[in-house]
Write an enzyme that holds these catalytic residues in place. Structure first.
Site, short mmCIF file in Angstrom:
data_model
loop_
_atom_site.label_atom_id
_atom_site.label_comp_id
_atom_site.label_asym_id
_atom_site.label_seq_id
_atom_site.Cartn_x
_atom_site.Cartn_y
_atom_site.Cartn_z
N LYS A 1 16.65 21.67 -10.80
CA LYS A 1 15.90 20.44 -11.11
C LYS A 1 16.73 19.36 -11.80
O LYS A 1 17.62 19.63 -12.59
CB LYS A 1 14.71 20.77 -12.01
CG LYS A 1 13.64 21.54 -11.30
CD LYS A 1 12.70 20.66 -10.52
CE LYS A 1 11.58 20.18 -11.43
NZ LYS A 1 10.63 19.34 -10.73
N SER B 1 15.57 21.53 -15.98
CA SER B 1 14.40 22.35 -16.29
C SER B 1 14.90 23.66 -16.90
O SER B 1 15.96 24.16 -16.55
CB SER B 1 13.63 22.64 -15.01
OG SER B 1 12.91 23.85 -15.13
N GLU C 1 9.91 8.54 -17.01
CA GLU C 1 8.52 8.95 -17.25
C GLU C 1 8.07 8.52 -18.65
O GLU C 1 6.94 8.07 -18.85
CB GLU C 1 8.38 10.46 -17.10
CG GLU C 1 8.59 10.96 -15.68
CD GLU C 1 8.68 12.47 -15.62
OE1 GLU C 1 9.81 13.00 -15.68
OE2 GLU C 1 7.64 13.13 -15.53
N HIS D 1 0.83 -1.23 0.00
CA HIS D 1 0.00 0.00 0.00
C HIS D 1 0.86 1.27 0.00
O HIS D 1 0.42 2.31 0.47
CB HIS D 1 -0.94 0.04 1.21
CG HIS D 1 -1.64 -1.26 1.49
ND1 HIS D 1 -2.88 -1.56 1.00
CD2 HIS D 1 -1.24 -2.35 2.19
CE1 HIS D 1 -3.24 -2.77 1.40
NE2 HIS D 1 -2.26 -3.28 2.11
#
Ligand code: ARG
Length: 459
Positions: free
Chosen positions: A284, A278, A291, A157
């Protein structure tokens, strides 16, 4: 102008839009190697059976070799008015060798031709994908071997559950990709029957030898029913379904890499090679590759859905609808292959942050099960009672804002007087992981053994 290949009964050529919707040359040109291999096998068989003269077969083979080198060197002019790869090659063959080219299509149709070409192509893809999956498994098993005893939290979970090892987590994916490979092997075996010689749909009256062409193209045997042979696309569907399941595995792993590399978790450091910056936020480091791997499953599953829908209402045998099998399949296989390569690169380079992982593993009372197991083992408590006592100890620790191992013996004995100081030995995350020696469990020595076993098997 009417079509040179099939225009005998037509008085005008196709409308511009007809040509546009009909032509497949824009995408089926990537089947040229398979198409030429199929044609060579067919020509040789026709000559062996005396259907074609040896001289014609020889010039056909020579011409096909020339066409092949023209295409591979980029000198070939593909023409949309010739519709597809079959007719583009045949037309060029005619220019090179003359009338003998027209004899190549004896006892054959574009229907069995495309089924054969595409099967050969898909079969090559399966072999390539299997190799890529194997590379990924190797990269994972090497990480597992190296980090067999690196403690990390195991989750259920997405809540800290029990301590596990980083190696164990890597090996879970080795198993998954192993099943993906066995699905591919299954599909490859089932599809390895040759459609060539089914002709348009009914077979042919020429005395062809289908075993010969089937053998020459590396198939196990010819397909047994000509209608089925030209109308079957199960082999594409199975491939797309194997790819979808495997891409789902890749996506789960990618999701973990995204979470693990976040500044909240910091479980791993991804290499610069697979991170991006970024354009506005200088601090970043984004896991773009992970992804995108996570996202690829969308198009792959989309291709499977698209082809199931194309096929589901088609009467036997061939229908032109089936030409719509190629673009989604090409795109899905290309995407899956790219995702596999990216994942392998990321896995090879990633570094677990040991301290952070260990600290995280010790949160959330992750050794509570070890405590309950100790009560069962040493005090012979029924597990349900041990669960209850442990629950009370966890509540006490939570109230005192300490970890289970930081409770005093006296405090523990207030809840269960028979507890001894021996209990502290099972409350460390290392002891917990080390104790999970059951088959398939997370104990470092299990992980080392499994990683070595796989690495040996993977060669
Ligand atoms: N381009 C076609 C396809 O991909 C080849 C078969 C054409 N057959 C036909 N009867 N028109 O399916």
């Amino acid at each position: 102008m009417t079509n040179k290949m099939w225009g005998g009964r037509f008085s005008t050529g196709p409308a511009q839009i007809m040509e546009e919707i009909n032509a497949s040359i824009g995408f089926d040109q990537r089947l040229y190697n398979q198409d030429i291999a199929g044609s060579k096998a067919h020509a040789e068989m026709l000559a062996a059976k005396g259907i074609l003269t040896k001289a014609d077969a020889k010039s056909i083979i020579r011409g096909l070799n020339q066409v092949q080198s023209e295409i591979s060197s980029g000198q070939f002019n593909f023409s949309r008015s010739l519709e597809d790869i079959h007719m583009n090659i045949e037309q060029r063959l005619k220019e090179i060798i003359g009338d003998a080219a027209g004899r190549l299509h004896t006892g054959r149709s574009r229907n069995d031709q495309i089924a054969t070409d595409f099967k050969l192509y898909i079969r090559d893809c399966l072999d390539m994908l299997d190799g890529q999956l194997k590379d990924l498994q190797k990269a994972l098993a090497k990480q597992a071997e190296k980090h067999a005893d690196v403690i990390m939290p195991g989750f259920t979970h997405l809540q800290v559950a029990q301590p596990i090892t980083f190696g164990h987590h890597m090996m879970a994916y080795v198993e998954m990709f192993g099943r993906d490979r066995s699905r591919i092997a299954d599909a490859r075996k089932r599809m390895n029957e040759c459609p060539l010689g089914a002709a348009a749909l009914a077979g042919t009256s020429f005395p062809i030898d289908r075993y010969k062409t089937s053998g020459a193209l590396g198939f196990a045997r010819p397909m047994r029913n000509s209608l089925d042979a030209v109308s079957d696309r199960d082999f594409v569907l199975e491939t797309l379904s194997c790819a979808s399941i495997s891409a789902m595995h890749l996506s789960r792993m990618a999701e973990e890499l995204v979470i693990w590399s976040s500044s909240q978790f910091k479980f791993i450091t991804m290499s610069d090679k697979y991170s991006t910056g970024s354009s506005i936020m200088p601090q970043k480091r984004n896991p773009d590759a992970a992804e995108l791997v996570r996202a690829k499953v969308g198009r792959i599953l989309g291709a499977l859905t698209s082809l199931v829908v194309v096929m589901k209402g088609l009467p036997l045998a061939y229908s032109k609808d089936m030409q719509e099998d190629k673009e989604p399949a090409f795109d899905a296989i290309d995407s899956y292959s790219l995702a596999l390569a990216a994942m392998t690169g990321m896995v090879k380079d990633l570094k677990p942050n040991k301290e952070i992982l260990r600290t995280a593993a010790a949160t959330g009372f992750s050794t509570a099960t070890d405590l309950a197991d100790w009560l069962v083992r040493v005090l012979a408590m029924p597990f349900r009672d041990a669960h209850h006592v442990t629950g009370a100890l966890v509540a006490l620790a939570e109230k005192n804002k300490v970890d289970l191992a930081e409770l005093s013996l006296e405090a523990m004995q207030k809840i269960e007087p028979r507890i001894t100081k021996e209990v502290f030995k099972v409350l460390t995350v290392e002891a917990s992981a080390r104790s999970r020696t059951s088959l398939g469990g997370t104990a470092p020595r299990n992980v080392t053994r499994e990683a070595k076993r796989w690495l040996k098997k993977l060669g």
